[in-house]
Scaffold this active site. Structure first.
Site, PDB file in Angstrom:
ATOM      1  CG  HIS A  30       6.926 100.239 110.316  1.00 13.76           C
ATOM      2  ND1 HIS A  30       7.106  99.140 112.056  1.00 13.76           N
ATOM      3  CD2 HIS A  30       8.619  99.864 110.513  1.00 13.76           C
ATOM      4  CE1 HIS A  30       8.171  99.430 112.453  1.00 13.76           C
ATOM      5  NE2 HIS A  30       9.388  99.361 111.649  1.00 13.76           N
ATOM      6  CB  CYS A 120       6.304 101.321 115.057  1.00 15.18           C
ATOM      7  SG  CYS A 120       4.632 101.308 114.141  1.00 15.18           S
TER       8      CYS A 120
END
Length: 178
Positions: A30, A120
């Site tokens: 992430h 992301c």
């Protein structure tokens, strides 16, 4: 801005505003952008419960995301992270003040999300460099480029098309401001 450095949740290191933070989840990475004072900006699934619970696989399969400002330590949890400004050799980072202003403008906005073309990493690199890039993307996707947050992936429904249009509009406004 900091070079590539690795840290665990118990030793967070010293990221600087504008640094890219790569967080190592059990099944994926992430990405977030460090704002300062312990806070990051990142995208999380719209339907996710508490904003910091990104450990679920749901976050990589969602079609919509919310831009959130959160404490780095809360987002990392028990995982590890490192400062990873890996594209600095290819793209010149924008001035830190501009990165932070753009990021703050987008807090709490809903954006489109696609694991391969709108993820992301694209989001945070768009903020840092003005160009959304990701090693995670497939060659069939063009990703993003300034002044818009635009994916070449076709929306699968009218609702996702509306979210993508709203995302494009928000980010165009953001880039036109600077």
């Amino acid at each position: 801005m900091a070079a590539i450095q690795s840290f665990g949740a118990t030793h967070p290191g010293d990221p600087e505003p504008g640094d890219l933070i790569e967080i190592f989840r059990p099944a994926y990475q992430h990405w977030a952008l460090y704002l300062g004072d312990g806070y990051i900006i990142n995208v999380t699934p719209v339907d996710e419960g508490p904003p910091a619970t990104l450990a679920s696989a749901k976050s990589v399969f969602s079609r919509k995301a919310r831009v959130r400002m959160q404490l780095l330590k809360d987002v990392v949890g028990n995982d590890t992270y490192h400062i990873n400004n890996k594209y600095d050799g290819t793209y010149a980072p924008l001035p830190v003040e501009e990165i932070i202003q753009r990021a703050e403008y987008l807090i709490d906005q809903e954006v489109s999300y696609d694991l391969l073309g709108n993820n992301c990493e694209h989001f945070v690199t768009l903020l840092r460099y003005g160009e959304g890039v990701s090693d995670q993307k497939s060659p069939k996707y063009n990703g993003f480029s300034a002044p818009g947050y635009i994916s070449s992936a076709r929306p699968k429904s009218k609702n996702s098309f509306a979210v993508q249009r709203k995302t494009i509009s928000l980010l165009q406004k953001c880039f036109l401001m600077f």
